[in-house]
Design an enzyme around this catalytic site. Structure first.
Site, PDB file in Angstrom:
ATOM      1  N   ASP A  93       0.846  -1.195   0.000  1.00 11.01           N
ATOM      2  CA  ASP A  93       0.000   0.000   0.000  1.00 11.01           C
ATOM      3  C   ASP A  93       0.883   1.247   0.000  1.00 11.01           C
ATOM      4  OD1 ASP A  93       0.846   0.309   2.752  1.00 11.01           O
ATOM      5  OD2 ASP A  93      -0.723  -1.105   3.298  1.00 11.01           O
ATOM      6  N   ASP A 148       1.178   5.440   1.178  1.00  9.92           N
ATOM      7  CA  ASP A 148       0.709   6.549   2.007  1.00  9.92           C
ATOM      8  C   ASP A 148       1.266   7.846   1.443  1.00  9.92           C
ATOM      9  OD1 ASP A 148      -0.549   4.792   3.757  1.00  9.92           O
ATOM     10  OD2 ASP A 148       1.234   4.584   5.014  1.00  9.92           O
ATOM     11  N   ASP A 160       8.347   6.436  13.425  1.00  5.35           N
ATOM     12  CA  ASP A 160       8.922   5.464  14.358  1.00  5.35           C
ATOM     13  C   ASP A 160      10.382   5.123  14.081  1.00  5.35           C
ATOM     14  OD1 ASP A 160       8.306   4.140  12.010  1.00  5.35           O
ATOM     15  OD2 ASP A 160       6.884   2.753  12.923  1.00  5.35           O
TER      16      ASP A 160
END
Length: 457
Positions: free
Chosen positions: A74, A76, A157
């Site tokens: 996917d 983003d 992160d």
């Protein structure tokens, strides 16, 4: 004040907890990623945002995977446009999220997640007198603070997930040496490791999953606190734990992830008694074979049922409860169903496995005793069960692990492959039991009277 208090509680120095930030622009000839590799929907969204005067980049896992030669699942998009501005620009879109608002933009059947650059949490403001946005363990509860691209990079992160690809210029913007870490096959958390894990304990699991999936080494300082902070996972909502566990199991590297989870002490509380099961020869062999087969299927793009996977992971816990009840003198099937109910009830507290998977697991488990009954018409009835194939695959795993005799699995393999005549020959007759005495039908009053008349006539 709040920031000073947190610094005191966590024993950190404010300046030391902030990593060094320096923007490096990496040209296409150096990184090798091209715009034609980008998903058409994500490409269209970034181009449309840029045309409207906003900054927009492909970000996160997609950039990381392309640099590693993998195909992203996917995409983003990160932008300086607010959720409302993004929603206004794309007709087929909706704003979602409470902890941090996002926009889902739809292109046909595809959905691309668009996020606004995040800024420092309100808790980081020394003059803030607002209610803290973290719980007593340091986990972020709300985080709707927007900021600059540099601040957004700091809020991510791991450094390998903080890379921004501009598909128009084909440049990668790197603030934290993520490109260097990818080339070194190393995974490094952004900021002070303990603080970042406390903000979101799911990062403990994500570090292990990504390292196993991508073949990366967790950097020493990033790895050091993982075992000590494992209890923080008990404070994570069960639904989030389930989502992360499902990603792990469907990563195509479930076996290596599970081994790493166990090595770092992160499996406790995720699947109760899993550590005990893995210490039992049959349990460890069963799960090892099953996860290896699952990884192979995923790498071959074959479908895998989450319900089947959780049936595998929880089976030996069910089996243990079932055997205990049989030893106590309970009847086989009621004992099995009681064991199943207790195991699932415990799991719903820890992992929030959706109820829709309960039926799959229960049917697979409850069909196992029926495979051992190979008499009369029972095998034919079992063949017609809607969940037969999954239960049969489960049976073969039990045989391969040594839990059941291989002869049972081989018999069913031949039975399925045989034609109707061959199947009939394979069946054994039901064991002869005591013949049931035929009960005489009671005579009606009229019939009794007629018999009496005949006898006296």
């Amino acid at each position: 004040m709040i920031r000073k208090l947190l610094d005191k509680v966590f024993g950190r120095n404010s300046s030391a907890s902030e990593p060094a930030v320096k923007l490096t622009v990496i040209p296409g000839k150096r990184h090798g990623v091209r715009r034609n590799q980008i998903n058409p929907c994500a490409l269209k969204i970034t181009q449309q945002l840029q045309s409207a005067g906003f900054a927009a980049y492909i970000v996160g896992g997609a950039v990381r995977d392309l640099l590693l030669g993998l195909t992203p699942k996917d995409y983003d998009v990160a932008t300086n446009a607010t959720p409302e501005e993004v929603h206004k620009l794309f007709r087929r879109s909706r704003i979602i999220g409470r902890r941090f608002r996002l926009v889902h933009v739809m292109c046909g059947a595809e959905t691309v997640e668009v996020s606004t650059f995040r800024g420092p949490s309100a808790d980081d403001d020394e003059d803030s007198i607002a209610v803290p946005l973290t719980d007593q363990h340091g986990r972020l509860l709300r985080d709707n603070v927007f900021g600059t691209q540099e601040e957004d990079a700091l809020r991510r992160d791991f450094t390998i997930n903080a890379l921004y690809f501009d598909p128009v210029k084909e440049e990668i913007l790197d603030y934290l040496n993520g490109f260097k870490d990818i080339n070194a096959k190393e995974m490094r958390i952004i900021g002070a490791p303990e603080q970042r894990y406390r903000e979101d304990p799911v990062r403990l699991l994500r570090a292990v999953r990504l390292a196993a999936k991508l073949g990366l080494q967790i950097e020493n300082e990033t790895a050091k606190p993982i075992g000590d902070l494992a209890p923080l996972l008990q404070n994570v909502p069960p639904s989030r734990l389930f989502d992360e566990m499902l990603k792990l199991l469907l990563s195509g590297h479930a076996l290596s992830c599970l081994v790493e989870l166990r090595a770092r002490g992160l499996h406790h509380g995720l699947l109760p008694m899993l550590d005990i099961i893995l210490e039992q020869p049959l349990g460890e062999r069963f799960i090892t074979i099953a996860l290896k087969n699952t990884d192979d299927r995923i790498r071959q793009d074959k479908p895998v049922s989450p319900g089947f996977l959780f049936a595998i992971l929880l089976w030996h816990e069910v089996l243990s409860g079932w055997n205990s009840r049989l030893s106590a003198g309970e009847k086989p099937m009621p004992a099995l169903f009681t064991a199943m109910d207790q195991v699932l009830a415990e799991q719903h507290k820890k992992l929030a496995i959706p109820r829709r998977f309960d039926a799959v697991m229960q049917e697979i488990w409850s069909m196992q005793p029926r495979f051992e009954a190979r008499t009369g018409r029972k095998p034919f009835r079992l063949l017609t069960h809607p969940r037969f194939r999954a239960a049969y695959d489960f049976l073969q795993l039990r045989c391969e692990s040594g839990e059941l005799a291989m002869e049972v699995g081989l018999w069913w393999k031949n039975f399925i492959a045989g034609d109707p005549g061959e199947r009939e020959k394979m069946l054994t007759a039901p064991s002869p039991g005591k013949k049931k005495r035929r009960r005489r039908r009671k005579k009606t009053a009229s019939a009794a009277a007629e018999t009496t008349n005949q006898e006296t006539g």
